[in-house]
Design an enzyme around this catalytic site. Structure first.
Site, PDB file in Angstrom:
ATOM      1  N   LYS A   1       0.837  -1.211   0.000  1.00  0.00           N
ATOM      2  CA  LYS A   1       0.000   0.000   0.000  1.00  0.00           C
ATOM      3  C   LYS A   1       0.867   1.255   0.000  1.00  0.00           C
ATOM      4  CE  LYS A   1      -2.649   0.735   3.760  1.00  0.00           C
ATOM      5  NZ  LYS A   1      -2.242   1.985   4.439  1.00  0.00           N
ATOM      6  N   GLY A  49      -5.178   7.767   5.644  1.00  0.00           N
ATOM      7  CA  GLY A  49      -4.253   8.760   6.193  1.00  0.00           C
ATOM      8  C   GLY A  49      -3.071   8.979   5.269  1.00  0.00           C
ATOM      9  N   GLN A  76       4.403   9.304   7.272  1.00  0.00           N
ATOM     10  CA  GLN A  76       3.490  10.182   6.535  1.00  0.00           C
ATOM     11  C   GLN A  76       3.900  11.640   6.694  1.00  0.00           C
ATOM     12  OE1 GLN A  76      -0.527   9.130   7.727  1.00  0.00           O
ATOM     13  NE2 GLN A  76      -0.263   7.015   7.034  1.00  0.00           N
ATOM     14  N   ASP A  92       1.596  -1.061  11.925  1.00  0.00           N
ATOM     15  CA  ASP A  92       0.261  -1.522  11.523  1.00  0.00           C
ATOM     16  C   ASP A  92      -0.004  -2.972  11.930  1.00  0.00           C
ATOM     17  OD1 ASP A  92      -0.155   0.954  10.409  1.00  0.00           O
ATOM     18  OD2 ASP A  92       0.386   0.326   8.376  1.00  0.00           O
ATOM     19  N   LYS A 132      -4.909   5.977  14.498  1.00  0.00           N
ATOM     20  CA  LYS A 132      -5.037   5.283  13.213  1.00  0.00           C
ATOM     21  C   LYS A 132      -6.512   5.314  12.781  1.00  0.00           C
ATOM     22  CE  LYS A 132      -0.665   4.315  12.897  1.00  0.00           C
ATOM     23  NZ  LYS A 132       0.160   5.006  11.898  1.00  0.00           N
TER      24      LYS A 132
HETATM   25  O1  LIG Z   1       3.800   6.277   5.039  1.00  0.00           O
HETATM   26  C1  LIG Z   1       3.050   5.298   4.941  1.00  0.00           C
HETATM   27  O2  LIG Z   1       2.810   4.728   3.854  1.00  0.00           O
HETATM   28  C2  LIG Z   1       2.422   4.777   6.175  1.00  0.00           C
HETATM   29  C3  LIG Z   1       2.884   5.190   7.399  1.00  0.00           C
HETATM   30  C4  LIG Z   1       2.329   4.749   8.682  1.00  0.00           C
HETATM   31  O3  LIG Z   1       1.596   5.825   9.250  1.00  0.00           O
HETATM   32  P1  LIG Z   1       2.273   6.978  10.173  1.00  0.00           P
HETATM   33  O4  LIG Z   1       3.156   7.782   9.320  1.00  0.00           O
HETATM   34  O5  LIG Z   1       1.105   7.773  10.689  1.00  0.00           O
HETATM   35  O6  LIG Z   1       2.978   6.233  11.264  1.00  0.00           O
HETATM   36  C5  LIG Z   1       1.407   3.539   8.534  1.00  0.00           C
HETATM   37  O7  LIG Z   1       0.634   3.382   9.687  1.00  0.00           O
HETATM   38  C6  LIG Z   1       0.518   3.639   7.329  1.00  0.00           C
HETATM   39  O8  LIG Z   1      -0.267   2.493   7.155  1.00  0.00           O
HETATM   40  C7  LIG Z   1       1.324   3.805   6.062  1.00  0.00           C
HETATM   41  C1  LIG Z   2      -2.716   3.200   9.380  1.00  0.00           C
HETATM   42  C2  LIG Z   2      -3.020   2.702   8.185  1.00  0.00           C
HETATM   43  O1  LIG Z   2      -3.253   3.419   7.046  1.00  0.00           O
HETATM   44  P1  LIG Z   2      -3.483   4.972   6.804  1.00  0.00           P
HETATM   45  O2  LIG Z   2      -2.738   5.747   7.852  1.00  0.00           O
HETATM   46  O3  LIG Z   2      -2.971   5.204   5.417  1.00  0.00           O
HETATM   47  O4  LIG Z   2      -4.961   5.217   6.866  1.00  0.00           O
HETATM   48  C3  LIG Z   2      -3.085   1.231   7.975  1.00  0.00           C
HETATM   49  O5  LIG Z   2      -3.212   0.825   6.813  1.00  0.00           O
HETATM   50  O6  LIG Z   2      -3.022   0.451   8.934  1.00  0.00           O
END
Ligand SMILES: O=C(O)C1=C[C@@H](OP(=O)(O)O)[C@@H](O)[C@H](O)C1
Ligand SMILES: C=C(OP(=O)(O)O)C(=O)O
EC number: 2.5.1.19
Length: 459
Positions: free
Chosen positions: A42, A115, A191, A342, A369
């Site tokens: 993802k 997110g 993120q 995750d 989350k």
């Molecule tokens: O950068 C990414 O692709 C992700 C970062 C993580 O979130 P955080 O940056 O909030 O820890 C993770 O939980 C999410 O599923 C994907």
């Molecule tokens: C936290 C997750 O995703 P996102 O932050 O992209 O919603 C996840 O896929 O567990």
């Protein structure tokens, strides 16, 4: 909604706004067997589309995750001016608009449940002379966006409308004269890091992101892959310092997305828990900043063999052969959290069957989350008769060889809670019902048929 003025609401506030809940029950199953490739990663899929948007030329993507989260990012790329087209299963092309070519979207961008999609795209829009409104479903509207708005406003982005506490829906006015900043992320978040780096593409000078604990580095790897000048150095004992030169020309390059280790975690733990099982998971990305769950399960005594490890497009990719195992409780150190953030819901399920206590420390980020995952996991464990306690930001699960099961487990618009408790049901005495599986489509749309093909009793 609050200052300075409320943004227009999205016409469709997320794919699931009015979809009826779909309850499903997982029952005690016979041994699981088979070889499967879970869908594309993802994190890499979102980034492949976003880098394709900025690149000169046509980016050809294979293995793209076609889950709702990523499809919403593809729709946002189109609304911002790119052509993003599906050629076949997982095969997409993106005709980019170039470094300064994004256009103001005609309608609010709807990121649904994601997110990653919304936060990365806020960074992408930041360095462009355009205005865009960002929105999502009820879960995403509850999540904190200030962590991204803070650095972006430091760089010169204007937040022209936002909801209570810096939440969605919100409107950003970008600028093609952003100031490069040095920013230390206040929470370990890929993120936030990625939003600042994507904004840094449109800033003059060097944008520096410092993180005290290294988080997944797919953005840094993809910046280099698309031709940006990016430098990654160690910082402190577990952190990194990333330096990006502004205004690079990104050149379209092919991206082959490996299978998602966070999705693989569900059939993997199912195979560990259901007696007699042997499952092979192929083509998995084993980026060291994503493998905390595998390390932890191996410490617990899991029989996981890494087969056919190879380098593909700068990532280690391998197959995992997983056999049913007797697990022991362990203590998971807080510094491992970014590498398995995750995976805590499914680790808690594995812990429910382990002998003794499994202590998971430093889980504060789980509270922001798709749901408050610490509370949702604790409630789910309680609904299934599993002894556990939450102490501050730590979760302690007291495992036993047999687990009753039960439910209905409330999933709170959270795909990982739904999948984790269905896996629990497969090894439980009485089965587990979850109240809604519809959000599984955000990250792992083939989860139910793939699990059934392995032998899981899910109806
Ligand atoms: O950068 C990414 O692709 C992700 C970062 C993580 O979130 P955080 O940056 O909030 O820890 C993770 O939980 C999410 O599923 C994907
Ligand atoms: C936290 C997750 O995703 P996102 O932050 O992209 O919603 C996840 O896929 O567990």
């Amino acid at each position: 909604m609050s200052s300075p003025s409320a943004p227009p609401s999205s016409p469709v506030a997320g794919i699931h706004a009015s979809a009826p809940a779909q309850p499903v029950t997982a029952r005690r199953s016979d041994a699981l067997h088979g070889t499967v490739r879970v869908p594309g990663d993802k994190s890499v899929s979102h980034r492949a589309l976003i880098f394709g948007l900025f690149a000169d030329g046509r980016t050809h993507i294979t293995g793209l995750l076609e889950g709702e989260d990523v499809l919403n990012t593809a729709a946002a790329c189109r609304a911002l001016g790119a052509r993003a087209e599906r050629l076949g299963a997982g095969e997409w092309v993106v005709d980019g608009v170039g470094a300064r070519g994004l256009v103001s979207p005609a309608a609010p961008l709807d990121f649904g449940n994601s997110g990653t999609g919304v936060r990365l795209m806020m960074g992408a829009v930041a360095g462009q002379d355009i205005t865009a409104t960002f929105d999502g479903d009820a879960s995403l509207r509850r999540r904190p966006m200030k962590r991204v708005l803070d650095p972006l406003t430091l760089m010169g982005v204007e937040v022209t409308a936002q909801s209570e506490g810096g939440r969605l829906p919100l409107t950003l006015k970008g600028s093609d004269h952003l100031a490069a900043v040095t920013y230390e992320t206040p929470v370990p978040s890929a993120q936030v890091k990625s939003a600042v780096l994507l904004a840094g593409l449109g800033a003059t000078g060097e944008t520096v992101v410092v993180e005290r604990e290294a988080t997944r580095d797919h953005t840094e790897r993809m910046l280099a892959h698309f031709g940006a000048d990016v430098r990654v150095e160690p910082f402190g004992h577990a952190g990194r310092r990333i330096t990006l030169k502004g205004h690079p020309r990104l050149k379209a390059v092919p991206v082959d997305v490996p299978a998602d280790p966070s999705s693989a975690a569900f059939p993997l733990v199912a195979a560990l828990l259901v007696p007699g099982s042997e499952v092979v998971l192929t083509d998995l990305m084993l980026n060291p900043l994503r493998t905390g769950l595998i390390t932890t399960l191996q410490e617990m005594g899991a029989d996981i063999a890494i087969l056919d490890a190879r380098d593909e497009g700068g990532e280690t990719v391998a197959s995992l052969r997983v056999r049913h195992s007797r697990l022991m409780g362990v203590e998971v150190p807080p510094e491992r959290a970014p590498a398995m953030i995750d995976e805590y819901p499914i680790l808690a399920v594995a812990a429910a069957f382990a002998e003794g206590d499994t202590i998971m420390r430093g889980l504060s980020e789980l509270r922001v989350k798709e749901s408050d995952r610490l509370a949702a996991v604790a409630d789910g464990l309680a609904a299934c008769g599993i002894a556990h306690r939450v102490e501050g930001d730590d979760l302690i699960v007291s495992g036993r060889a047999t687990v009753m099961g039960g439910g209905p487990v409330k999933t709170h618009m959270d795909h990982r809670i739904a999948m984790a408790f269905l896996v629990l049901g497969l090894a439980s005495d009485a089965g587990v019902t979850v109240d809604d599986v519809s959000f599984i489509a955000t990250s792992f749309p083939t989860f139910l048929p793939m699990m059934r093909a392995l032998g899981a009793q899910i109806d």
